[in-house]
Design an enzyme around this catalytic site. Structure first.
Site, mmCIF file in Angstrom:
data_model
loop_
_atom_site.group_PDB
_atom_site.id
_atom_site.type_symbol
_atom_site.label_atom_id
_atom_site.label_comp_id
_atom_site.label_asym_id
_atom_site.label_seq_id
_atom_site.Cartn_x
_atom_site.Cartn_y
_atom_site.Cartn_z
ATOM 1 N N ASP A 259 3.337 1.449 0.198
ATOM 2 C CA ASP A 259 3.705 2.667 -0.041
ATOM 3 C C ASP A 259 4.473 3.293 1.050
ATOM 4 O OD1 ASP A 259 3.750 4.857 -1.804
ATOM 5 O OD2 ASP A 259 2.320 5.795 -0.601
ATOM 6 N N LYS B 146 -4.035 -3.866 9.560
ATOM 7 C CA LYS B 146 -4.591 -3.034 10.556
ATOM 8 C C LYS B 146 -5.876 -3.927 10.994
ATOM 9 C CE LYS B 146 -4.801 0.298 13.354
ATOM 10 N NZ LYS B 146 -3.764 0.626 14.468
ATOM 11 N N ASP C 94 9.112 3.652 1.775
ATOM 12 C CA ASP C 94 9.695 4.891 1.986
ATOM 13 C C ASP C 94 10.507 4.846 3.209
ATOM 14 O OD1 ASP C 94 8.323 5.879 -0.327
ATOM 15 O OD2 ASP C 94 8.150 7.942 0.370
ATOM 16 N N ASP D 266 0.935 0.341 12.442
ATOM 17 C CA ASP D 266 1.488 1.100 13.318
ATOM 18 C C ASP D 266 2.962 0.586 14.082
ATOM 19 O OD1 ASP D 266 -0.229 -0.326 14.731
ATOM 20 O OD2 ASP D 266 -0.963 1.216 15.798
ATOM 21 N N TYR E 94 -6.053 2.221 -3.611
ATOM 22 C CA TYR E 94 -5.606 3.151 -4.621
ATOM 23 C C TYR E 94 -6.198 2.521 -5.875
ATOM 24 C CZ TYR E 94 -0.938 4.292 -3.335
ATOM 25 O OH TYR E 94 0.099 4.760 -2.778
HETATM 26 C C1 IPM Z 1 5.279 4.947 -5.336
HETATM 27 C C2 IPM Z 1 4.547 6.391 -5.531
HETATM 28 C C3 IPM Z 1 3.213 6.215 -6.166
HETATM 29 C C4 IPM Z 1 2.342 5.422 -5.344
HETATM 30 C C5 IPM Z 1 2.670 7.644 -6.634
HETATM 31 C C6 IPM Z 1 3.550 8.431 -7.260
HETATM 32 C C7 IPM Z 1 1.456 7.361 -7.093
HETATM 33 O O1 IPM Z 1 4.698 7.054 -4.236
HETATM 34 O O2 IPM Z 1 5.436 4.339 -6.399
HETATM 35 O O3 IPM Z 1 5.490 4.701 -4.114
HETATM 36 O O4 IPM Z 1 1.897 6.008 -4.264
HETATM 37 O O5 IPM Z 1 2.292 4.340 -5.665
HETATM 38 MG MG MG Z 2 5.638 5.889 -2.547
#
Ligand code: IPM
Ligand code: MG
Length: 355
Positions: free
Chosen positions: A246, A190, A250, A222, A143
């Site tokens: 990240d 990884k 999710d 993975d 990032y």
């Molecule tokens: C998160 C989001 C952010 C990230 C984006 C919006 C830049 O997906 O906070 O998880 O990737 O960190």
């Molecule tokens: Mg995110």
């Protein structure tokens, strides 16, 4: 009466609605427990770009730094797809994380019994529940690595780079978090491919010597994704890099029923943290009063707990959320048969009333 200064970054898309929902609940907490929350609204993301030409105005950084904590909605949306990459709304988010030194990102996923129906996993996979804390490194890795693009557009690259210091400090947070939980850390990398992952693994392994009560294991990313989907109950704390965190957070939130339910805390060396839902700005449903405000409301609870020292108040918010879910109220994202469908404002009001 104690007073707290909170910087509010409503952001884009559904951001304003969900932050307003959290403010409704915070105000009710203030009234019930005798605190005063002073809010200062600042711009970040696409709305800041529209108003000031940059996604992160200096004033926003200054106000956040001077506050006890920051509550954030979400940023971004297709409206800003064509703005130059260094001015994109997301740049504002990355910039504020860096400016406030928020290197650790805690993302808890808990499967609430009321939301089993909303999880994409079958009952059988969920029988042992899900209660995982993803500890994501937040100010390093790909990032923030060097970005390059050939002038003729024929190639582009992004660098994944970690220093031992960066790995050590996030590993420390993970081990300390695990000490307060079930004392298990899975470090995700990884290392079969990436040099940075090999350094990650070696550093985390070294750190583990300071935490003999914690059981450390390592997993390739993975495999970790697969393991989350087939046996989520095996995890307690997952510690991982910015990009892997990240992605895995999710996934773990989806397993918990909806990304609309889960909070996050971004912390650094000071008490001033930034709290936000882990979902995005959902521009497709912005302004429709249908977004789920719970992730932001429980983010506010996390803020009370971790930055403001208001532990009872935080518990009261979480209990009120459970109560309202028990009463059968659901926003569209977590709706299931026989439940009562409600909107953003009403959901927040119900939680405030049930504190
Ligand atoms: C998160 C989001 C952010 C990230 C984006 C919006 C830049 O997906 O906070 O998880 O990737 O960190
Ligand atoms: Mg995110």
């Amino acid at each position: 009466m104690s007073e707290f200064n909170i910087a509010l970054i409503k952001g884009d898309g559904i951001g304003p609605e969900i932050v307003d929902g959290a403010v409704t609940v915070l105000d009710a907490v203030g009234e019930k427990f005798g605190h005063k929350f002073n809010y200062k609204e600042v711009l970040m993301g696409g709305c800041a770009y529209d108003a000031c030409g940059v996604p992160l105005p200096q004033e926003t950084i200054d106000v956040c730094k001077a506050s006890d904590s920051v509550l954030l909605g979400a940023v971004g949306g297709p409206k800003w797809d064509s703005v130059p990459s260094q001015l994109r709304p997301e740049k504002g988010l990355l910039g504020i994380r860096k400016a406030l030194g928020l290197y650790s990102n805690l993302r808890p996923s808990i499967l609430k019994p009321q939301l089993k129906e909303a999880s994409p996993l079958k009952d059988e996979k969920l029988k042992n529940g899900l209660d995982v804390m993803v500890v994501r490194e937040l100010t390093g890795g790909i990032y923030f690595g060097k970005r390059e693009k050939a002038e003729d557009g024929s190639w582009a690259s992004d660098e994944e780079k970690y220093s031992v210091e960066e790995i050590k400090r996030i590993a420390k947070i993970a081990f300390e978090t695990a000490m307060l939980r079930n004392k298990k850390v899975v470090s995700v990398d990884k290392a079969n491919v990436l040099e940075s992952s090999r350094l990650w693994r070696a550093t985390v392994t070294e750190m583990a010597k300071d935490y003999p009560q914690v059981e450390l294991s390592h997993m390739y990313v993975d495999n970790a994704a697969m393991q989350l989907a087939i046996n989520p109950a095996q995890f307690d704390v997952i510690v991982t890099s910015n990009i892997f965190g990240d992605i895995l957070s999710d996934l773990s939130s989806a397993i918990a029923g909806s990304i609309g339910m889960l909070p996050s805390a971004s912390l650094g060396a000071t008490k001033c943290g930034m709290y936000e839902p882990i979902h995005g700005s959902a521009p497709d449903i912005a302004g429709m009063d249908i977004a789920n405000p719970i992730a932001t409301i429980v983010s506010a609870a996390l803020m009370l707990d971790m930055s403001l020292g208001l532990h009872e108040e935080a518990k009261a918010i979480n209990a009120a959320v459970d109560k309202v879910l028990d009463m059968g109220y659901r926003t569209a994202d977590i709706m299931s048969e026989g439940m009562k469908k409600t909107g953003t404002k009403e959901m927040a009001a119900l939680i405030a009333q049930n504190l």
